[in-house]
Motif scaffolding. Structure first.
Motif, PDB file in Angstrom:
ATOM      1  N   LEU A 174      76.975  81.554  41.412  1.00 10.14           N
ATOM      2  CA  LEU A 174      76.266  80.922  42.044  1.00 10.14           C
ATOM      3  C   LEU A 174      76.565  80.971  43.649  1.00 10.14           C
ATOM      4  O   LEU A 174      75.632  81.246  44.243  1.00 10.14           O
ATOM      5  CB  LEU A 174      76.420  79.248  41.600  1.00 10.14           C
TER       6      LEU A 174
ATOM      7  N   TYR B 256      70.380  74.426  40.847  1.00  8.61           N
ATOM      8  CA  TYR B 256      70.206  75.864  40.461  1.00  8.61           C
ATOM      9  C   TYR B 256      70.115  76.129  39.003  1.00  8.61           C
ATOM     10  O   TYR B 256      71.015  75.651  38.301  1.00  8.61           O
ATOM     11  CB  TYR B 256      71.245  76.766  41.381  1.00  8.61           C
ATOM     12  N   SER B 257      69.051  76.842  38.562  1.00 12.93           N
ATOM     13  CA  SER B 257      68.908  76.912  37.054  1.00 12.93           C
ATOM     14  C   SER B 257      70.238  77.536  36.408  1.00 12.93           C
ATOM     15  O   SER B 257      70.616  78.699  36.819  1.00 12.93           O
ATOM     16  CB  SER B 257      67.882  78.091  36.925  1.00 12.93           C
TER      17      SER B 257
ATOM     18  N   MET C 238      70.888  73.791  45.814  1.00 10.83           N
ATOM     19  CA  MET C 238      71.182  74.966  45.053  1.00 10.83           C
ATOM     20  C   MET C 238      72.453  74.567  44.325  1.00 10.83           C
ATOM     21  O   MET C 238      72.544  74.893  42.975  1.00 10.83           O
ATOM     22  CB  MET C 238      71.409  76.286  45.800  1.00 10.83           C
TER      23      MET C 238
ATOM     24  N   GLY D 234      73.794  75.435  38.791  1.00 10.38           N
ATOM     25  CA  GLY D 234      74.109  74.282  39.449  1.00 10.38           C
ATOM     26  C   GLY D 234      74.828  73.254  38.614  1.00 10.38           C
ATOM     27  O   GLY D 234      74.737  73.295  37.514  1.00 10.38           O
TER      28      GLY D 234
END
Length: 373
Positions: free
Chosen positions: A3, A29-30, A25, A33
């Motif tokens: 990330l 975040y997918s 994010m 996160g």
């Protein structure tokens, strides 16, 4: 790709990003996160405790308050909507308590709005009846309802600002490490403080939670008849912008340790900020929500009979001294520790004023203060 590398690449391709984008994010975040990762977050093996993770009694007291709200709504078909249900413990404990009222339980459904796929998977493991999951409140048919959030608003991604000759917004850049840069604040950020009648002194740094405004608008517009209960740590504008808070309220939690550096442990630590209850009250009113009251969590629980409820539980466990002692420690945390830090805001729509036990010990001075901001 990790990330931090994804965020760095975004900055290199697009230039500095707002802190709000960075926080979004880092948290959502997918798959990477913080809230979408599969790591433990709540409890002894996680990063922090929540009210519901300490004791089932917290959910029972909320159940009592919701039971009164159902009565105020003429005991008709009723829905509880919970935003961000965490592990689902609070939902479980509320439903477990409400089973003692057969008429209410029969007419009740429970909807969870959860955007974290990993948390949704955890919730589904022990919520097996009455519960449905949704990505948005717009997916849910309108009916008499109580909309509930517990430690939700503090995790919305926020803009950070600092007052110089004019209001400046903090952006995140990267050069041998993450660094902050300033750009003039946009109209939405400036208007936020104007609407709250707040003037920041020079050098004052703080947060602006525009997502909270969007959220309370969405909630207010969906709700036709019922209540909104918002539980979080935070304060009024009059407290949030006092000089001793000139560095803001942002905190990070990692393995039960607190720090103020969001640029480390990215995706592995929680990032939170204090909720502005003045903003939720004021913007809620603009969108049709009437203010019932704001009270700290300790007084909310005491008004609902928490001590009597716990005393009965401890009495039932007298044969097990260790369990009784553990319950006493939990009482202290919910009332004296978290109880003084957390606030409970109740708003209503389409319902006449009705005495709610959770507001029985409301601080009148606090409400006078709230009405000024």
């Amino acid at each position: 790709m990790l990330l931090p590398e994804i965020i760095i690449e975004k900055i290199k391709n697009e230039g500095p990003i707002s802190f709000q984008d960075f926080m979004e994010m880092a948290l959502y975040y997918s798959d990477l996160g913080y809230y979408n990762s599969k790591q433990d977050k709540i409890g002894a093996e996680g990063d922090f405790y929540t009210n519901s993770s300490l004791s089932a009694s917290f959910g029972a007291m909320l159940g009592r308050q919701i039971e009164e709200m159902w009565q105020a709504l003429d005991k008709k078909t009723f829905k509880i909507i919970e935003y961000g249900a965490g592990t689902g413990l609070l939902c479980h404990d509320i439903l477990d308590y409400l089973k003692t009222n057969a008429d209410l339980y029969k007419s009740l459904t429970y909807s969870i709005i959860e955007k974290s796929t990993s948390m949704r998977e955890i919730e589904k493991t022990h919520l097996t009846e009455k519960v449905s999951w949704h990505s948005s409140i717009q997916e849910i048919p309108q009916m008499n309802a109580c909309i509930l959030s517990n430690e939700l608003v503090d995790n919305f991604a926020v803009h950070q600002v600092v007052m110089e000759d004019q209001l400046m917004e903090i952006f995140v850049d990267y050069e041998h490490g993450f660094k902050e840069v300033l750009q003039p604040a946009n109209a939405a950020l400036i208007t936020y403080f104007e609407d709250l009648n707040v003037t920041l002194p020079e050098g004052f740094r703080t947060e602006v939670n525009l997502e909270a405004i969007t959220w309370i608008k969405e909630v207010a517009q969906w709700l036709k008849k019922g209540y909104v209960i918002t539980i979080d740590y935070g304060a009024l504008s009059s407290e949030l912008y006092e000089i001793q808070r000139h560095l803001g309220t942002l905190l990070c939690f990692n393995k039960h340790r607190i720090n103020d550096n969001p640029y480390q442990f990215i995706g592995e630590q929680d990032i939170t900020t204090h909720t502005n209850f003045s903003a939720l009250k004021d913007w809620g009113a603009k969108y049709g929500l009437k203010y019932c009251g704001l009270v700290n969590q300790a007084n909310f629980l005491l008004g609902l009979g928490f001590k009597e409820y716990q005393d009965r539980l401890v009495k039932d466990k007298q044969s097990n001294v260790q369990l009784a002692l553990q319950e006493s420690i939990i009482n202290y945390r919910l009332l004296m520790d978290l109880g003084t830090k957390f606030k409970v805001l109740i708003q209503r729509k389409g319902v006449s004023d009705y005495p709610l036990s959770g507001l029985k010990f409301i601080n009148s001075a606090q409400n006078l203060s709230l009405n000024r901001f």
